[in-house]
Scaffold this motif. Structure first.
Motif, PDB file in Angstrom:
ATOM      1  N   PHE A 259       5.892 101.026  24.405  1.00  0.00           N
ATOM      2  CA  PHE A 259       5.945 100.203  23.191  1.00  0.00           C
ATOM      3  C   PHE A 259       6.255 101.074  21.971  1.00  0.00           C
ATOM      4  CE2 PHE A 259       3.158  99.299  19.501  1.00  0.00           C
ATOM      5  CZ  PHE A 259       3.850  98.216  18.964  1.00  0.00           C
ATOM      6  N   VAL A 260       5.553 102.209  21.853  1.00  0.00           N
ATOM      7  CA  VAL A 260       5.780 103.123  20.718  1.00  0.00           C
ATOM      8  C   VAL A 260       7.198 103.690  20.786  1.00  0.00           C
ATOM      9  CG1 VAL A 260       5.025 105.240  19.556  1.00  0.00           C
ATOM     10  CG2 VAL A 260       3.324 103.701  20.545  1.00  0.00           C
ATOM     11  N   ALA A 261       7.660 104.057  21.997  1.00  0.00           N
ATOM     12  CA  ALA A 261       8.996 104.651  22.164  1.00  0.00           C
ATOM     13  C   ALA A 261      10.103 103.692  21.747  1.00  0.00           C
ATOM     14  CB  ALA A 261       9.197 105.074  23.625  1.00  0.00           C
ATOM     15  N   VAL A 262       9.930 102.400  22.050  1.00  0.00           N
ATOM     16  CA  VAL A 262      10.985 101.411  21.763  1.00  0.00           C
ATOM     17  C   VAL A 262      10.829 100.826  20.357  1.00  0.00           C
ATOM     18  CG1 VAL A 262      11.948  99.160  22.429  1.00  0.00           C
ATOM     19  CG2 VAL A 262      11.337 100.832  24.197  1.00  0.00           C
TER      20      VAL A 262
ATOM     21  N   THR B  73       4.815 111.644  16.476  1.00  0.00           N
ATOM     22  CA  THR B  73       3.665 111.706  15.555  1.00  0.00           C
ATOM     23  C   THR B  73       2.503 110.888  16.116  1.00  0.00           C
ATOM     24  OG1 THR B  73       5.287 111.745  13.768  1.00  0.00           O
ATOM     25  CG2 THR B  73       2.978 111.435  13.136  1.00  0.00           C
ATOM     26  N   ILE B  74       2.840 109.681  16.617  1.00  0.00           N
ATOM     27  CA  ILE B  74       1.794 108.792  17.156  1.00  0.00           C
ATOM     28  C   ILE B  74       1.275 109.325  18.497  1.00  0.00           C
ATOM     29  CG2 ILE B  74       1.278 106.462  18.010  1.00  0.00           C
ATOM     30  CD1 ILE B  74       3.429 105.439  15.998  1.00  0.00           C
ATOM     31  N   MET B  75       2.201 109.612  19.431  1.00  0.00           N
ATOM     32  CA  MET B  75       1.812 110.039  20.787  1.00  0.00           C
ATOM     33  C   MET B  75       1.665 111.566  20.844  1.00  0.00           C
ATOM     34  SD  MET B  75       1.462 107.157  22.222  1.00  0.00           S
ATOM     35  CE  MET B  75       1.100 107.670  23.892  1.00  0.00           C
TER      36      MET B  75
ATOM     37  N   GLN C 271      -3.074 115.454  21.701  1.00  0.00           N
ATOM     38  CA  GLN C 271      -4.513 115.160  21.713  1.00  0.00           C
ATOM     39  C   GLN C 271      -4.774 113.702  22.068  1.00  0.00           C
ATOM     40  OE1 GLN C 271      -2.953 116.798  19.343  1.00  0.00           O
ATOM     41  NE2 GLN C 271      -4.034 118.739  18.907  1.00  0.00           N
ATOM     42  N   LEU C 272      -3.938 112.781  21.515  1.00  0.00           N
ATOM     43  CA  LEU C 272      -4.114 111.354  21.830  1.00  0.00           C
ATOM     44  C   LEU C 272      -3.833 111.102  23.310  1.00  0.00           C
ATOM     45  CD1 LEU C 272      -4.629 108.425  20.864  1.00  0.00           C
ATOM     46  CD2 LEU C 272      -2.154 108.221  20.541  1.00  0.00           C
ATOM     47  N   CYS C 273      -2.777 111.732  23.835  1.00  0.00           N
ATOM     48  CA  CYS C 273      -2.425 111.557  25.251  1.00  0.00           C
ATOM     49  C   CYS C 273      -3.576 112.007  26.155  1.00  0.00           C
ATOM     50  CB  CYS C 273      -1.159 112.337  25.606  1.00  0.00           C
ATOM     51  SG  CYS C 273       0.308 111.709  24.777  1.00  0.00           S
ATOM     52  N   LEU C 274      -4.168 113.154  25.824  1.00  0.00           N
ATOM     53  CA  LEU C 274      -5.300 113.662  26.610  1.00  0.00           C
ATOM     54  C   LEU C 274      -6.489 112.715  26.528  1.00  0.00           C
ATOM     55  CD1 LEU C 274      -5.243 117.501  25.833  1.00  0.00           C
ATOM     56  CD2 LEU C 274      -5.069 116.456  28.096  1.00  0.00           C
ATOM     57  N   ARG C 275      -6.756 112.190  25.332  1.00  0.00           N
ATOM     58  CA  ARG C 275      -7.885 111.268  25.154  1.00  0.00           C
ATOM     59  C   ARG C 275      -7.671 109.977  25.941  1.00  0.00           C
ATOM     60  NH1 ARG C 275      -7.504 111.911  19.253  1.00  0.00           N
ATOM     61  NH2 ARG C 275      -8.472 113.889  18.733  1.00  0.00           N
ATOM     62  N   LEU C 276      -6.443 109.440  25.884  1.00  0.00           N
ATOM     63  CA  LEU C 276      -6.143 108.197  26.609  1.00  0.00           C
ATOM     64  C   LEU C 276      -6.264 108.390  28.120  1.00  0.00           C
ATOM     65  CD1 LEU C 276      -3.059 106.947  24.532  1.00  0.00           C
ATOM     66  CD2 LEU C 276      -5.331 105.893  24.601  1.00  0.00           C
TER      67      LEU C 276
END
Length: 309
Positions: free
Chosen positions: A121-124, A132-134, A137-142
């Motif tokens: 969704f973020v990519a498209v 910036t969004i992905m 640290q966010l990827c690891l947390r998710l």
């Protein structure tokens, strides 16, 4: 069989009512298992060694491949042993491990697929802000959230399921120690355990599925707004692999767990379980590699035939 019952082993009946089918299943499943291990190990290896794949999408894909390896390896080797010989047993601890693995991995995969849908969704929909969004640290947390939630669900449900009174019943009409099959041999009312399982399925199965549908609703709207055919095709290709994987996984899980508990559906359940714990993990790496230029490029590079796509 009496020895097995007294020693605390379970008897996995599997496909013993179809002896002619057992040898066919043995060789077919062995081939699928080999492909699943090779395919998913390759995805993990390529994601680690190729800098082009050091991106959020491939980090989550790596997690999915690790999950698929856990799914197949927790059930298929034992199944192959039971298909090959007259003994259809599994130790009590082996059964506990299978149940724990199935409950954990199923929960983790539901959440991980919704995380992957959010990533697409973020990519498209927000391509300029994607990195910036992905951020890492966010990827690891998710990913950690998916793993911890699935394992926590299993830590709760496995002991509850195994503690159900069985009155000496040890013959499980399945090839794997899966929750519905173990509950089926219980001699007490299982409605409270079923209620707890349904309650936990809301945050682990239904909420992630809703998030996937919402994400793809936004993606579809964004794709339709793209003017150029090439742009639409690129956006579709970005998401199509994930859509196929989600459809395969969820359609099988939902169809299976919404079946009534009669003999016909139990038999059907064995083949459906076989589908999502062996066929889907085998197909996933091929779905991603066949539809993904980066993964194909990484593969050719490792093979020493680097190609620019």
């Amino acid at each position: 069989e009496r020895n097995n019952e007294s020693s605390g082993n379970f008897i996995l009946l599997g496909f013993s009512d179809r002896p002619k089918l057992e040898m066919v299943l043995f060789f077919t499943n062995m081939m699928f298992y080999f492909l699943a291990v090779m395919g998913n190990s390759s995805i993990i290896f390529l994601s680690l060694v190729d800098p082009r794949l050091h991106r959020p999408m491939y980090f989550f894909l790596c997690n999915l491949s690790l999950l698929d390896l856990c799914y197949t390896s927790s059930s298929i080797p034992q199944m192959l042993v039971n298909l090959w010989g007259p003994e259809k047993t599994i130790t009590y601890m082996g059964c506990v491990i299978q149940l724990f693995a199935f409950l954990s991995v199923g929960g983790i995969e539901c959440i991980l697929l919704s995380v992957m849908a959010y990533d697409r969704f973020v990519a498209v929909c927000k391509p300029l802000h994607y990195m910036t969004i992905m951020h890492p640290q966010l990827c690891l947390r998710l990913a950690a959230c998916a793993w911890l939630t699935g394992i926590a669900n299993s830590i709760l449900m496995s002991p509850v399921t195994m503690s159900l009174e069985r009155c000496g019943h040890r013959r499980i009409n399945h090839f794997v120690c899966e929750m519905p099959a173990i509950m089926h041999i219980s001699c007490v009312d299982t409605s409270r355990v079923e209620g707890l399982a349904f309650f936990l399925a809301i945050p682990i199965v239904l909420v992630p599925l809703t998030m996937i549908l919402v994400s793809y609703g936004y993606i579809a709207a964004a794709v339709l707004r793209i003017q150029s055919a090439a742009g639409r095709r690129k956006a579709f290709n970005t998401c199509s692999s994930h859509m196929i994987v989600v459809s395969l996984f969820y359609s099988t899980i939902i169809y299976m767990y919404m079946q009534p508990g009669n003999v016909a559906s139990q038999d059907q359940g064995k083949f459906l379980t076989l589908f999502y714990c062996l066929v889907t993990p085998t197909l996933n790496p091929f779905i991603y590699t066949l539809r993904n230029k980066d993964v194909k490029g990484a593969m050719w590079k490792v093979l020493g035939k680097d190609r620019s796509f």
